[in-house]
Scaffold this active site. Structure first.
Site, short mmCIF file in Angstrom:
data_model
loop_
_atom_site.label_atom_id
_atom_site.label_comp_id
_atom_site.label_asym_id
_atom_site.label_seq_id
_atom_site.Cartn_x
_atom_site.Cartn_y
_atom_site.Cartn_z
N ILE A 107 -46.06 37.90 41.89
CA ILE A 107 -46.69 36.89 43.02
C ILE A 107 -45.86 35.79 43.00
O ILE A 107 -45.68 35.01 42.02
CB ILE A 107 -48.24 36.87 42.70
CG1 ILE A 107 -48.83 38.45 42.71
CG2 ILE A 107 -48.82 36.09 43.83
CD1 ILE A 107 -50.32 38.03 42.19
N CYS A 108 -45.40 35.36 44.13
CA CYS A 108 -44.84 34.23 44.59
C CYS A 108 -45.71 33.20 44.91
O CYS A 108 -45.91 33.18 46.21
CB CYS A 108 -43.66 34.30 45.35
SG CYS A 108 -42.60 33.11 45.87
N MET A 109 -46.21 32.50 43.98
CA MET A 109 -47.11 31.26 44.30
C MET A 109 -46.87 30.13 43.42
O MET A 109 -46.80 30.51 42.16
CB MET A 109 -48.56 31.69 44.05
CG MET A 109 -49.13 32.75 45.07
SD MET A 109 -50.74 33.33 44.60
CE MET A 109 -51.58 31.62 44.54
#
Length: 309
Positions: free
Chosen positions: A235-237
């Protein structure tokens, strides 16, 4: 004849008084007091009053100029021990046994501790060094456990059943989280209805120093496209990175942010033949996440405007 015998008796009495001090002391107040007193005077002049000085100071004491029996024994023991020791150790032992003058104490200091004492000191230092990390590890485990127990209680009290949690192998530090709701006006929600997908399953593992470091979070199922979900389910957060994380973030807050990013990134359920059935893997997710963190550390993170949520 009687006069000669009396002279002989006086001579014997005189010899006995001079040879036997005890007899001389016992007859101090007797008939021969004047002769005994004169003999004591002569003996005191010869000895220089040495006996009274010994009565005031014990043998071997600080006030006695003579070595005394105690010091003699100590020196003798030191000499015997010195023959069996190395030169430096023997010098230190002799200085300690004799009371130690400046030179003897200096020799003992240079000799240092013996092999047994050195080994004991090394063992104590090693034990002490191992206790510090152990105590720190125990403290971190207690902090992490208390925080996660509170998180579980707060999630169980949610009225909207936004998420639910299952422990992996009864481990408090490994969670499977079910995301039951996303924005109902989104295409992702429509995909979930059409494919009868009741929830989006994610896995969260919490490091030893949680909550001061972020958990590692990845998607397990279904296989998603876009929505900032990358290869392996990574997840790109920014908030999931060490730089963007805050210990004030709760699991509920992180999951709500993830649900918003899915909708913002136009996330969809993959329906392509063959690809949709391929599961995400943890190894692939970890590699992808490390790569994206390096990329964003180099080029920065793009923060969406406030109007976008």
């Amino acid at each position: 004849m009687a006069t000669l015998l009396r002279k002989i008796g006086l001579i014997r009495l005189h010899n006995r008084d001079t040879e036997d001090p005890k007899h001389h002391h016992n007859h101090r107040g007797g008939g021969g007091g004047q002769q005994s007193a004169s003999l004591r005077g002569k003996g005191g002049a010869k000895s220089g009053g040495h006996k009274p000085q010994q009565q005031q100071h014990p043998a071997g004491g600080a006030g006695d100029a003579s070595p005394g029996p105690g010091k003699g024994k100590g020196k003798r023991a030191a000499e015997l021990a010195q023959r069996d020791k190395p030169p430096l150790l023997a010098a230190g032992a002799a200085g300690a046994a004799s009371g130690g003058g400046p030179r003897e104490r200096a020799a003992g200091a240079r000799a240092g501790p013996g092999p047994a004492a050195a080994a004991a000191a090394a063992a104590a230092a090693a034990a002490g060094g191992s206790l510090v990390p152990a105590a720190r590890q125990q403290h971190c485990t207690q902090v992490r456990s208390r925080r996660l127990m509170k998180e579980l209680q707060d999630i169980a009290r949610l009225s909207d059943r936004f998420i639910s949690v299952e422990l992996v192998d009864e481990s408090l530090f490994d969670w499977n989280v079910k995301l039951h709701q996303v924005d109902k006006d989104s295409v992702l929600w429509q995909d979930m209805k059409e494919t009868n997908t009741e929830f989006i399953l994610l896995n969260l593992t919490f490091p030893d120093n949680f909550p001061f470091s972020p958990p590692f979070m990845r998607v397990l199922s279904p296989r998603l496209e876009n929505g900032y979900v990358l290869d392996g389910g990574a997840i790109c957060m920014e908030l999931l990175t060490p730089r963007g994380w805050s210990s004030a973030y709760t699991v509920e807050a992180v999951m709500r942010q993830f649900a918003a990013s899915l909708v913002k990134g136009q996330g969809r359920i993959c329906r392509k033949a063959g690809k949709s059935k391929k599961s995400f893997s943890r190894k692939e997710a970890e590699a992808t996440f490390k790569s994206l963190v390096k990329t964003h550390e180099k080029y920065g993170w793009v923060t969406p405007p406030v109007s976008d949520g």
